[in-house]
Design a protein around this motif. Structure first.
Motif, short mmCIF file in Angstrom:
data_model
loop_
_atom_site.label_atom_id
_atom_site.label_comp_id
_atom_site.label_asym_id
_atom_site.label_seq_id
_atom_site.Cartn_x
_atom_site.Cartn_y
_atom_site.Cartn_z
N GLY A 116 9.72 -2.18 -17.35
CA GLY A 116 9.35 -2.95 -18.53
C GLY A 116 8.07 -3.73 -18.30
N MET A 117 8.17 -5.06 -18.39
CA MET A 117 7.00 -5.93 -18.34
C MET A 117 6.18 -5.76 -17.06
SD MET A 117 6.97 -10.09 -18.64
CE MET A 117 7.80 -10.26 -17.05
N VAL A 118 6.84 -5.77 -15.91
CA VAL A 118 6.13 -5.64 -14.63
C VAL A 118 5.48 -4.26 -14.52
CG1 VAL A 118 6.37 -5.63 -12.12
CG2 VAL A 118 7.56 -7.35 -13.47
N GLY A 119 6.19 -3.24 -14.99
CA GLY A 119 5.63 -1.90 -14.97
C GLY A 119 4.37 -1.78 -15.81
N GLY A 120 4.37 -2.44 -16.97
CA GLY A 120 3.18 -2.43 -17.81
C GLY A 120 2.00 -3.11 -17.15
N GLN A 121 2.27 -4.21 -16.46
CA GLN A 121 1.20 -4.90 -15.73
C GLN A 121 0.64 -4.01 -14.62
OE1 GLN A 121 0.06 -8.61 -16.09
NE2 GLN A 121 -1.51 -7.19 -15.40
N ALA A 122 1.53 -3.30 -13.91
CA ALA A 122 1.09 -2.39 -12.85
C ALA A 122 0.23 -1.26 -13.40
CB ALA A 122 2.31 -1.83 -12.12
N MET A 123 0.64 -0.70 -14.54
CA MET A 123 -0.14 0.36 -15.17
C MET A 123 -1.53 -0.13 -15.55
SD MET A 123 2.69 2.15 -17.66
CE MET A 123 1.45 3.08 -18.57
N GLU A 124 -1.61 -1.36 -16.04
CA GLU A 124 -2.90 -1.91 -16.46
C GLU A 124 -3.86 -2.02 -15.28
OE1 GLU A 124 -3.85 -5.30 -19.57
OE2 GLU A 124 -3.25 -6.18 -17.65
N ASP B 233 -7.33 5.21 -22.36
CA ASP B 233 -7.59 5.57 -23.75
C ASP B 233 -6.57 4.88 -24.65
OD1 ASP B 233 -5.22 6.98 -23.38
OD2 ASP B 233 -6.20 8.93 -23.27
N ALA B 234 -6.65 5.17 -25.95
CA ALA B 234 -5.80 4.48 -26.91
C ALA B 234 -4.32 4.73 -26.64
CB ALA B 234 -6.16 4.91 -28.33
N LYS B 235 -3.95 5.95 -26.29
CA LYS B 235 -2.54 6.28 -26.04
C LYS B 235 -2.01 5.49 -24.86
CE LYS B 235 0.64 10.11 -25.18
NZ LYS B 235 0.76 11.58 -25.00
N LEU B 236 -2.78 5.46 -23.77
CA LEU B 236 -2.33 4.74 -22.58
C LEU B 236 -2.28 3.24 -22.84
CD1 LEU B 236 -1.40 4.86 -19.71
CD2 LEU B 236 -3.79 4.96 -18.95
N ASN C 284 0.88 2.49 -24.55
CA ASN C 284 2.02 2.52 -23.63
C ASN C 284 2.07 1.26 -22.77
OD1 ASN C 284 2.92 5.01 -24.51
ND2 ASN C 284 1.73 6.15 -23.00
N ILE C 285 0.91 0.77 -22.34
CA ILE C 285 0.85 -0.46 -21.55
C ILE C 285 1.36 -1.63 -22.38
CG2 ILE C 285 -0.72 -2.13 -20.49
CD1 ILE C 285 -2.42 0.29 -19.59
N THR C 286 0.91 -1.68 -23.63
CA THR C 286 1.36 -2.76 -24.53
C THR C 286 2.87 -2.71 -24.74
OG1 THR C 286 -0.75 -2.92 -25.71
CG2 THR C 286 1.21 -3.63 -26.90
N HIS D 127 -11.90 -4.89 -22.99
CA HIS D 127 -11.39 -3.55 -23.29
C HIS D 127 -9.93 -3.66 -23.70
CE1 HIS D 127 -11.49 0.81 -23.17
NE2 HIS D 127 -10.33 0.79 -22.53
N SER D 128 -9.64 -3.20 -24.89
CA SER D 128 -8.29 -3.31 -25.43
C SER D 128 -8.10 -2.23 -26.49
CB SER D 128 -8.08 -4.69 -26.07
OG SER D 128 -8.92 -4.84 -27.21
N LEU D 129 -6.87 -2.12 -26.98
CA LEU D 129 -6.61 -1.14 -28.04
C LEU D 129 -7.45 -1.44 -29.27
CD1 LEU D 129 -5.02 1.29 -29.06
CD2 LEU D 129 -3.19 -0.27 -29.75
N ALA D 130 -7.62 -2.73 -29.60
CA ALA D 130 -8.44 -3.11 -30.76
C ALA D 130 -9.88 -2.66 -30.58
CB ALA D 130 -8.37 -4.62 -30.98
#
Length: 276
Positions: free
Chosen positions: A149-157, A164-167, A170-172, A225-228
């Motif tokens: 969950g949250m920690v995994g998203g931080q690691a991916m970032e 890209d937008a898809k990734l 997923n991070i969000t 750099h962000s989805l927006a």
């Protein structure tokens, strides 16, 4: 009672309980560091979401619910302390004040985050020990806060380079959305309305994505750099409106009185209310 008065009442009732969460037997400097971040303001969005789900089913929050809501806020606060550390985002300011490590040093800030995460499961575990209804909620909170969950998203970032937008989506979903999801689903479990979980998952998915996109739009001028930034400002605003509409529509399928949650959704995601 209008929306803002109801929000303020719920938030203040929660904060009264939260103030007692870090007990006097914690070593003084560590306790001060924990409370500096835990009691340092903020929307209290996640605990308010948890408590609002209960209220939507006509349940007046119990002491155990304020305890569980405090556990959720402890998880959120620990993540902010760790995110601000030099080894992570290296931020100097949080909520208009110096970040925890700027005041107490990196070692104490790290320990304060560790202690708040542990405290979260002490609080949530006590809820489950007193009432088995909360046992599944403890699992949901742990699962959504951790490596999946949250920690995994931080690691991916940190490990994905320029996504890209898809990734980024997923991070969000993991970094921001999973703790919001936990707040909503744990509230559903505590309300003993698991038959409505699918609708609440639809709500939290749209809300979580929109919440991060809203923050991205606030920061888009900074060149981050962000989805927006990938979508472009106009497309990001359009997508934000679509996600907000989806979230509000999902509330209609929960079989609860979700008028307040609908107003809260618009207030947070569209900045339609002052003071939220």
């Amino acid at each position: 009672m209008n929306f803002y008065e109801e929000y303020k009442k719920l938030k203040c009732a929660f904060e009264t309980y939260l103030e007692r969460s870090v007990t006097a037997d914690v070593p003084a400097r560590l306790r001060e560091s924990m409370n500096y971040s835990l009691l340092g303001g903020g929307k209290r969005l996640r605990p308010v979401l948890y408590l609002s789900v209960l209220c939507s089913y006509g349940i007046t929050p119990r002491e155990s619910d304020y305890r569980f809501a405090s556990a959720i806020e402890c998880v959120h606060t620990y993540s902010l302390i760790h995110d601000d550390l030099p080894v992570m985002d290296n931020d100097d300011v949080r909520r208009g004040r110096p970040t925890n490590h700027k005041v107490y040093g990196e070692a104490t800030a790290l320990l304060a985050g560790d202690a708040l995460l542990t405290l979260a499961f002490e609080l949530a575990g006590k809820c489950a020990a007193l009432d088995p209804l909360y046992a599944e909620a403890v699992y949901v909170l742990a699962r959504n806060a951790g490596a999946c969950g949250m920690v995994g998203g931080q690691a991916m970032e940190f490990s994905c380079g320029t996504p890209d937008a898809k990734l980024l989506s997923n991070i969000t979903l993991l970094k921001t959305g999973k703790l919001i999801e936990a707040s909503v689903i744990c509230g559903t479990i505590a309300a003993d309305r698991k038959e409505n979980i699918a609708a609440w998952l639809d709500f939290s998915d749209s809300f979580g994505k929109a919440f991060q996109l809203c923050d991205d739009l606030q920061d888009i001028e900074k060149g981050e750099h962000s989805l927006a930034s990938v979508l472009g400002k106009d497309n990001a605003k359009k997508y934000l409106n679509e996600l907000t509409e989806r979230a509000v529509n999902a509330l209609d399928k929960t079989d609860g009185n979700t008028e307040f949650l609908g107003e809260l959704t618009k207030a947070v995601l569209l900045r339609a209310k002052d003071g939220i």
